[in-house]
Scaffold this motif. Structure first.
Motif, PDB file in Angstrom:
ATOM      1  N   ASN A  17       0.818  -1.204   0.000  1.00 19.09           N
ATOM      2  CA  ASN A  17       0.000   0.000   0.000  1.00 19.09           C
ATOM      3  C   ASN A  17       0.856   1.261   0.000  1.00 19.09           C
ATOM      4  O   ASN A  17       0.575   2.224  -0.727  1.00 19.09           O
ATOM      5  CB  ASN A  17      -0.933  -0.020   1.207  1.00 19.09           C
ATOM      6  N   TRP A  40      -5.944  -1.990   3.907  1.00 14.79           N
ATOM      7  CA  TRP A  40      -4.795  -1.577   3.112  1.00 14.79           C
ATOM      8  C   TRP A  40      -5.084  -1.497   1.619  1.00 14.79           C
ATOM      9  O   TRP A  40      -4.180  -1.233   0.836  1.00 14.79           O
ATOM     10  CB  TRP A  40      -3.623  -2.543   3.351  1.00 14.79           C
ATOM     11  N   ARG A  41      -6.336  -1.744   1.223  1.00 20.01           N
ATOM     12  CA  ARG A  41      -6.720  -1.693  -0.203  1.00 20.01           C
ATOM     13  C   ARG A  41      -5.837  -2.630  -1.048  1.00 20.01           C
ATOM     14  O   ARG A  41      -5.374  -2.281  -2.129  1.00 20.01           O
ATOM     15  CB  ARG A  41      -6.657  -0.268  -0.738  1.00 20.01           C
TER      16      ARG A  41
END
Length: 350
Positions: free
Chosen positions: A224, A263-264
């Motif tokens: 990330n 954290w995508r």
């Protein structure tokens, strides 16, 4: 001999009958009967002796014949048994020998496989080697499902941050969007967890699972911070786990949504990434068809404009032709008047 004994007995009966008819006194009868019995007994003894001698001779012959036949049968059975045992034992020993050779070969293959597994374990014990192996597997999947221009190897995000692979997502009138994909393989923590699963130690297993989750979360955070850079990249990235077992364990621990939400970063195993790349390929084809459709529409619009210009030219030409026709009619009428005046002049001259 039996016939002789029966004949003597019949004679004795007849004699007794005769005596009973001739003699009236009991003493005479007893003497006569005793005499006849003695004669009959002697006769019977002689007959029995003869029968015993004949039986002894016959028994001896029969015994000799039986012994001879038994010896012949014993020899035949022994020969057949020896042949059968020899053939059967030879065949059995050959089969056993072949099976033992096969077992020895299998044991050699098992030893070679065990050695190979040990070598692989030693190789994958190195963190750098595990990273290279995961990167190679990721590159193989991308090469199988994507065209060469649809992804970049060692894509530079910004500065010194370079991700292992990035998928180029096309956009209209802009540069393609990069989707970062990075491979991680925390095999040592996963192997430790499997060891405690086999031993059945719940406390150490729980600690190993916690350690594994922490390692994956740390890698997701790193991805990330280093690789997600909108608008150059997508607002999410992909963390590739080269082991299906490791990916399934993350699903079982219910960590996928947590990692993606915090954290995508989307966690994917080999099969999941294959399905994702297939969907990307479909999107690329749809975008390509859309681009072709736009090009075709632009070409049709250009043809329409050209056709409108052509129609205007035709209208202008029609107007020009009509004016020329009117001019020709005027000239025709003038010519007729001139011809009429010329005829009048010729008439005056004549």
């Amino acid at each position: 001999m039996v016939i002789i004994g029966a004949t003597g007995l019949l004679l004795l009966i007849l004699l007794l009958t005769t005596v009973l008819r001739k003699k009236d006194g009991a003493a005479d009868l007893r003497m006569e009967v005793s005499k006849q019995f003695n004669i009959l007994s002697k006769t019977m003894l002689d007959a029995v002796g003869s029968i015993n001698e004949g039986n002894n001779t016959t028994s001896e012959l029969l015994r000799k014949n039986v012994e001879e036949k038994l010896r012949e049968i014993q020899l035949s059975v022994s020969e057949r048994l020896d042949t059968t045992l020899k053939t059967g034992l030879d065949s059995s020993f050959r089969r056993v020998n072949d099976q033992l050779n096969a077992v020895y070969q299998s044991m050699g293959e098992v030893r070679a496989l065990t050695s190979g597994i040990g070598d692989l374990k030693n190789i994958l014990a190195n963190v750098k080697t595990r990273g290279i192996w995961g990167e190679v597997q990721l590159g193989k999947l991308l090469a199988d499902f994507m065209a060469p221009g649809q992804y970049i190897e060692n894509a530079r995000i910004d500065g010194t941050n370079t991700v292992e692979f990035a998928v180029r997502i096309p956009r209209e009138d802009e540069e393609p969007l990069l989707l970062p994909i990075d491979s991680k393989f925390p095999m040592d923590r996963y192997a430790r967890m499997l060891k405690y699963v086999e031993k059945g130690d719940p406390e150490k297993l729980k600690a190993a699972q916690k350690d594994l989750v922490a390692a994956v979360l740390a890698e997701a955070k790193k991805i990330n911070e280093k690789y997600i850079r909108p608008p150059k990249t997508t607002d999410f990235a992909i963390l590739f786990l080269p082991s299906e077992g490791l990916y399934v364990e993350m699903i079982r621990l219910d960590m996928l949504e947590h990692i993606q939400g915090k954290w995508r970063v989307m966690v994917a195993g080999p099969s999941t990434l294959s399905a994702l790349l297939t969907s990307f390929q479909t999107g690329f084809k749809v975008f390509e068809l859309k681009q072709h459709s736009v090009a075709i529409l632009d070409m049709l619009n250009a043809i329409k404009r050209d056709f409108e210009k052509y129609a205007c030219e035709i209208k202008r030409t029609q107007n020009t032709l009509a004016s020329a026709q009117n001019h020709l009619d005027t000239l025709q009428r003038g010519t007729s008047r001139i011809q009429s005046k010329l005829k009048t002049v010729e008439h005056l001259e004549s």
